[in-house]
Enzyme design. Sequence first.
Site, PDB file in Angstrom:
ATOM      1  N   LYS A  55      11.749   1.415   3.508  1.00  0.00           N
ATOM      2  CA  LYS A  55      12.835   0.744   2.785  1.00  0.00           C
ATOM      3  C   LYS A  55      13.775   1.765   2.149  1.00  0.00           C
ATOM      4  O   LYS A  55      14.995   1.582   2.142  1.00  0.00           O
ATOM      5  CB  LYS A  55      12.259  -0.172   1.695  1.00  0.00           C
ATOM      6  N   ALA A  71       9.699  -0.569  -3.258  1.00  0.00           N
ATOM      7  CA  ALA A  71       8.278  -0.898  -3.389  1.00  0.00           C
ATOM      8  C   ALA A  71       7.905  -1.959  -2.368  1.00  0.00           C
ATOM      9  O   ALA A  71       8.751  -2.740  -1.914  1.00  0.00           O
ATOM     10  CB  ALA A  71       7.972  -1.395  -4.803  1.00  0.00           C
ATOM     11  N   ASP A  72       6.628  -1.984  -2.029  1.00  0.00           N
ATOM     12  CA  ASP A  72       6.104  -3.038  -1.175  1.00  0.00           C
ATOM     13  C   ASP A  72       4.664  -3.333  -1.597  1.00  0.00           C
ATOM     14  O   ASP A  72       3.863  -2.415  -1.754  1.00  0.00           O
ATOM     15  CB  ASP A  72       6.134  -2.644   0.298  1.00  0.00           C
ATOM     16  N   THR A  73       4.383  -4.608  -1.818  1.00  0.00           N
ATOM     17  CA  THR A  73       3.053  -5.035  -2.245  1.00  0.00           C
ATOM     18  C   THR A  73       2.381  -5.782  -1.098  1.00  0.00           C
ATOM     19  O   THR A  73       2.984  -6.685  -0.509  1.00  0.00           O
ATOM     20  CB  THR A  73       3.142  -5.948  -3.484  1.00  0.00           C
ATOM     21  N   GLY A 108       2.841   0.044  -2.736  1.00  0.00           N
ATOM     22  CA  GLY A 108       3.397   1.346  -2.425  1.00  0.00           C
ATOM     23  C   GLY A 108       4.753   1.470  -3.096  1.00  0.00           C
ATOM     24  O   GLY A 108       5.514   0.494  -3.150  1.00  0.00           O
TER      25      GLY A 108
END
Length: 193
Positions: A55, A71-73, A108
């Site tokens: 991203k 961010a990525d969850t 992340g």
Amino acid sequence: MNLSRPLLLASNSPRRKELLTGLGLDFIVRVKDVHEDFPNDLKGAEVAEYLASHKADAYKDSLSDEVVITADTIVCLGDRILNKPQTHHEAAEMLRALSGKSHEVITGVCLLSKEGKSVFHDTTKVYFKELSDSEIDFYINHYKPFDKAGAYGIQEWIGMMGIERIEGSYFNVVGLPVQKLYAKLVELNYLSC
């Protein structure tokens, strides 16, 4: 809080906006559409970090002096990654799979500036009680968790009545490991008190 340069949050998540605001940080939001595909050989934290980094890459050619936060969850039940459900049926299937078990929530995070990229993650273990079909249907019908990995938000009704305990950061499950983010911003000299 003193920022050494502007912060750009590359997310439309109201939860991430709320958490950054709660840290006392000024930021602007700028979102670009990025495909969230990842290589099949990645597991758990590798997926979350890959997606956060991917991203951020969408912003590298347009940076001036900002620091971009992406961010990525993800929700991991064993080796299975539970993404955002598309339908009521998918959401119910995910919640039935999580019912009575523990799973990991991994976020992340990537900080990108002209000088480089810093990628890290946090992991929280979450324990659900046994959920009845009527509780699952009530939650899906009233809270529409189609924008949430694993089909639930810990801060919502299902988290209040269904999560027995967690090991790790609550805020990480909400969508941003703010303690680790704060520490990394200080470490990289982007933030001082």
